[in-house]
Design an enzyme around this catalytic site. Structure first.
Site, PDB file in Angstrom:
ATOM      1  N   GLY A 244      -4.279  35.852 -28.984  1.00 21.62           N
ATOM      2  CA  GLY A 244      -3.516  35.230 -27.891  1.00 21.62           C
ATOM      3  C   GLY A 244      -3.670  33.743 -27.673  1.00 21.62           C
TER       4      GLY A 244
ATOM      5  N   ASP B 191      -5.878  40.260 -20.542  1.00 23.52           N
ATOM      6  CA  ASP B 191      -5.063  40.421 -19.351  1.00 23.52           C
ATOM      7  C   ASP B 191      -5.387  40.464 -18.012  1.00 23.52           C
ATOM      8  OD1 ASP B 191      -2.883  39.865 -21.592  1.00 23.52           O
ATOM      9  OD2 ASP B 191      -3.531  41.833 -22.121  1.00 23.52           O
TER      10      ASP B 191
ATOM     11  N   LYS C 154      -6.513  44.797 -22.038  1.00 22.93           N
ATOM     12  CA  LYS C 154      -6.126  44.084 -22.979  1.00 22.93           C
ATOM     13  C   LYS C 154      -4.817  44.599 -23.831  1.00 22.93           C
ATOM     14  CE  LYS C 154      -8.767  42.155 -25.868  1.00 22.93           C
ATOM     15  NZ  LYS C 154      -8.220  41.083 -25.775  1.00 22.93           N
ATOM     16  N   GLY C 155      -4.050  43.926 -24.631  1.00 22.64           N
ATOM     17  CA  GLY C 155      -3.150  44.632 -25.525  1.00 22.64           C
ATOM     18  C   GLY C 155      -1.752  44.059 -24.973  1.00 22.64           C
TER      19      GLY C 155
ATOM     20  N   GLU D 255      -8.287  44.404 -32.057  1.00 21.27           N
ATOM     21  CA  GLU D 255      -9.133  43.920 -31.008  1.00 21.27           C
ATOM     22  C   GLU D 255     -10.314  44.899 -30.771  1.00 21.27           C
ATOM     23  OE1 GLU D 255      -6.059  40.845 -28.836  1.00 21.27           O
ATOM     24  OE2 GLU D 255      -6.654  42.697 -27.863  1.00 21.27           O
TER      25      GLU D 255
ATOM     26  N   GLY E  59      -0.360  41.212 -26.072  1.00 18.61           N
ATOM     27  CA  GLY E  59       0.057  40.723 -27.247  1.00 18.61           C
ATOM     28  C   GLY E  59       0.101  41.825 -28.340  1.00 18.61           C
TER      29      GLY E  59
HETATM   30  O1  DER Z   1      -2.994  40.815 -25.993  1.00 15.85           O
HETATM   31  C1  DER Z   1      -4.236  40.662 -25.642  1.00 15.85           C
HETATM   32  O2  DER Z   1      -5.128  41.753 -25.938  1.00 15.85           O
HETATM   33  C2  DER Z   1      -4.735  39.314 -25.759  1.00 15.85           C
HETATM   34  O3  DER Z   1      -5.997  39.064 -26.168  1.00 15.85           O
HETATM   35  C3  DER Z   1      -4.752  38.928 -24.184  1.00 15.85           C
HETATM   36  O4  DER Z   1      -5.678  39.923 -23.623  1.00 15.85           O
HETATM   37  C4  DER Z   1      -5.127  37.657 -23.823  1.00 15.85           C
HETATM   38  O5  DER Z   1      -4.157  36.623 -24.162  1.00 15.85           O
HETATM   39  P1  DER Z   1      -3.863  35.313 -23.747  1.00 15.85           P
HETATM   40  O6  DER Z   1      -5.264  34.783 -24.209  1.00 15.85           O
HETATM   41  O7  DER Z   1      -2.678  34.727 -24.322  1.00 15.85           O
HETATM   42  O8  DER Z   1      -3.833  35.332 -22.180  1.00 15.85           O
END
Ligand code: DER
Length: 200
Positions: free
Chosen positions: A7, A62, A72-73, A81, A75
């Site tokens: 991310g 998130d 999370k997730g 992860e 992305g």
């Molecule tokens: O999608 C994910 O799991 C990312 O790690 C997300 O949790 C954080 O994304 P960002 O750093 O773009 O806000």
């Protein structure tokens, strides 16, 4: 040895590592997207199977609670992860204060699902009280699909994580509660604060 999440937050971290010339023997990546960034930064990529236990995993989220529970997730990289976080001694999560919540669930909860099981899993999610929406057009690095679950009250994050893990066809749910963050670094207008959840 460092585990690197996915991310915009970790991409800034990679830029800082490069700018400050911080020497890194290598890093374990949590996604193809992060692998590309690490390769561009000339940071050696290590396979988790060869790296053994990692000292540190760094990632964004998130949504986060002060207890270190996360969603999370966003992305679509949640499975790798969660694996790299599990294999790490310490998980440092960096967020801005807009992501800090009292109760998880405002951010639609991502769930990685085996394609064949999509409709079945969606029906089971409705039984749990959520409204699943297929993230059409998205295929994860593992060849699976994502359901985003709206309006799911998550009063017991670890219990809900276990409930999703019990559904056949679910690869990973984006609740990181049983292995949450050990340290939260929260940035806001007033500065940066560090929270070390005392729940473990
Ligand atoms: O999608 C994910 O799991 C990312 O790690 C997300 O949790 C954080 O994304 P960002 O750093 O773009 O806000």
């Amino acid at each position: 040895m460092l585990g690197v999440g996915t991310g915009s937050t970790v991409e800034q971290l990679i830029e800082e590592i490069v700018e400050r010339r911080i020497p890194l023997a290598g890093a374990v990546s949590s996604s193809d997207r992060t692998s590309q960034r690490l390769a561009a930064a000339r940071i050696p990529l290590l396979d988790l199977n060869a790296a053994g236990p990692l000292a540190l995993y760094v990632d964004g989220a998130d949504e986060a609670t002060e207890r270190g529970e996360l969603i999370k997730g966003g992305g679509a990289a949640l499975t790798r992860e969660k694996i790299v976080a599990a294999a790490s001694d310490r998980f440092v999560c960096i967020v801005d204060d807009s992501k800090l919540v009292g109760r998880l669930g405002r951010f639609p909860l991502p769930v990685e699902v085996i394609p064949l099981a999509r409709s079945y899993v969606a029906r089971r999610i409705v039984e749990l009280g959520g409204q699943p929406v297929w993230r059409e057009g998205v295929v994860t690095d593992n060849g699976n699909v994502i359901l985003d679950v709206h309006h799911l009250p998550i009063d017991d994050p670890a219990g809900m994580e276990a409930a999703f893990d019990g559904i056949a066809g679910v690869v990973t749910v984006g609740i990181f509660a049983r292995r949450g963050a050990d340290v939260l670094i929260v940035a806001g207008d007033a500065g940066v604060k560090t929270i070390e959840p005392a729940r473990r």
